[in-house]
Design an enzyme around this catalytic site. Structure first.
Site, PDB file in Angstrom:
ATOM      1  N   GLU A   1      -0.046   3.430   0.880  1.00  0.00           N
ATOM      2  CA  GLU A   1      -0.576   4.094   2.048  1.00  0.00           C
ATOM      3  C   GLU A   1      -1.926   3.861   2.315  1.00  0.00           C
ATOM      4  OE1 GLU A   1      -2.537   8.711   2.199  1.00  0.00           O
ATOM      5  OE2 GLU A   1      -0.842   8.153   0.646  1.00  0.00           O
TER       6      GLU A   1
ATOM      7  N   ASP B   1      -3.106   2.449   5.877  1.00  0.00           N
ATOM      8  CA  ASP B   1      -3.941   3.024   6.700  1.00  0.00           C
ATOM      9  C   ASP B   1      -5.312   2.291   7.450  1.00  0.00           C
ATOM     10  OD1 ASP B   1      -5.671   5.303   7.900  1.00  0.00           O
ATOM     11  OD2 ASP B   1      -7.024   5.216   6.053  1.00  0.00           O
TER      12      ASP B   1
ATOM     13  N   ASP C   1       1.693  10.121   5.648  1.00  0.00           N
ATOM     14  CA  ASP C   1       1.504   9.058   4.404  1.00  0.00           C
ATOM     15  C   ASP C   1       2.509   8.347   4.492  1.00  0.00           C
ATOM     16  OD1 ASP C   1      -0.665  10.697   3.497  1.00  0.00           O
ATOM     17  OD2 ASP C   1       0.402  11.890   1.982  1.00  0.00           O
TER      18      ASP C   1
ATOM     19  N   GLU D   1       2.145   5.321   6.856  1.00  0.00           N
ATOM     20  CA  GLU D   1       1.123   4.366   6.523  1.00  0.00           C
ATOM     21  C   GLU D   1       1.503   3.620   5.083  1.00  0.00           C
ATOM     22  OE1 GLU D   1      -2.688   7.161   7.874  1.00  0.00           O
ATOM     23  OE2 GLU D   1      -2.045   7.107   5.655  1.00  0.00           O
TER      24      GLU D   1
END
EC number: 3.1.26.3
Length: 369
Positions: free
Chosen positions: A46, A50, A128, A131
């Site tokens: 994650e 991101d 989450d 990502e």
């Protein structure tokens, strides 16, 4: 996840994993790995996802709003405007809706407490997941940017209410004098509580504020979605709400581009379509056209070039020719004619609410629920 689930996820994100364990790890919450210590969770994936998404969206905005002029960077948007646009594109709400639209949350590996609390419905959990999937792709493809860019574009095109295409429609609508586009979902209501389950309904923003609900037309089994730009109405129909909205939004987007061409150009040059498309890009009428070339041989062994002209919001237009130079022009001509000459289907009048076997079709003319 079973083999069918894995296949669905891979086809949806437009990427085939070499290491399927990375894909499953992207769907593994910390609560599940705590109960199964032999497994890794998706938290680090994650983190990387991101960062990748942040870079991709920033680059996408740079290509859309900025250019080099006289050796200096000039931008159509100032820092504050760019920051606001970016926050919309990668907001928790937007990313979570992408996952909810496509149905990925049902594949999450959750600990017992998370299952009990139904955290798969949480915006944070779905953000989450979005990502983490990108992070898993990065690890699997050894950070191949072309592949990552393709996946990011595909996943963002899972059409959230505040998706990139929505921003383009909003921007062009204001710039061309049509004002704020009005987003209007069709909704059906029923007294049967079983029909009001999360699988049948989707909460969405109308325009860029307010919320409503939509469900399938009980007669057709399809979702319907309307967008109004000025006095022009566009209706999209699809198997899911995301597809219905996409179809309506593409019609509105294509209409606005044709209107912009009318305002900026007396006549388009069809003798050099590739150059004309580039001019449309430079004047910020369209996104930049991407070209993909592939050489093959005919039955006599003669080399043939295939060219794909790819334009975001329109799709792919192909041509084949023995000349690489000419095949680019041929594919460009198909795309240019589609942009400028295709008649955009409009809806003259939306139906007033009617009843279907005890189910009310609700249309909200003010765009409010």
């Amino acid at each position: 996840m079973n083999r069918q689930d894995i296949g669905f996820v891979q086809s949806s994100i437009n990427y085939q994993f070499k290491n399927l364990q990375l894909l499953e790890q992207a769907f593994t919450r910390k609560s599940y790995s705590e109960e199964h210590p032999e497994l890794q969770n998706n938290e680090v994936l994650e983190f990387y996802g991101d960062e990748i998404l942040d870079f991709f969206v920033t680059k996408m905005m740079y290509k859309r709003f900025s250019r080099i002029l006289n050796n200096e960077l000039v931008s159509e948007k100032n820092e504050g405007e760019l920051t606001k646009l970016k926050s919309i594109l990668v907001s928790k709400e937007s990313l979570a809706r992408c996952m909810y639209n496509i149905g990925f949350s049902k594949f999450l590996y959750l600990g017992k407490s998370d299952e009990k609390n139904e955290v798969y419905k949480s915006k944070s959990v779905n953000e989450d997941l979005f990502e983490a999937i990108i992070g898993a792709v990065a690890a699997d493809c050894d950070w191949n940017y072309e592949k990552l860019e393709k996946v990011c574009r595909t996943m963002l095109d899972m059409e959230t209410t505040n998706g990139y295409l929505a921003l383009l429609v909003k921007e062009k609508s204001h710039r061309l004098g049509f004002g704020e586009p009005c987003y209007r979902p069709f909704a059906w209501q029923t007294d049967n509580p079983e029909d009001w389950q999360s699988d049948n309904l989707f909460n969405m923003g109308i325009g860029f504020g307010g919320f409503g609900s939509t469900s399938k037309n009980p007669k057709t089994g399809k979702h319907e979605y309307g967008i109004q730009v000025g006095e022009n109405k566009f209706t999209g129909i699809g198997d899911g709400i995301a597809q219905a909205k996409l179809n309506a939004e593409q019609k509105a987007y294509h209409f606005l581009i044709q209107e912009e061409i009318k305002q900026q150009f007396q006549n388009l040059d069809y003798t050099n379509p590739a150059s004309t498309l580039h001019e449309l890009f430079q004047k910020k009428v369209i996104m930049e056209v991407r070209y993909e070339f592939n050489e093959y041989h005919d039955e006599n062994g003669n080399p043939i070039w295939n060219c794909k002209a790819i334009l975001e919001g329109y799709g792919t237009f192909e041509a084949d020719n023995a000349s690489k130079k000419q095949v680019k022009q041929d594919a460009s001509l198909k795309l240019l004619k589609f942009i400028a000459k295709t008649k955009i289907e409009q809806t003259e009048k939306w139906e007033i609410p009617t009843f279907y076997h005890g189910m009310a079709r609700i249309w909200h003319d003010e765009g409010k629920i």
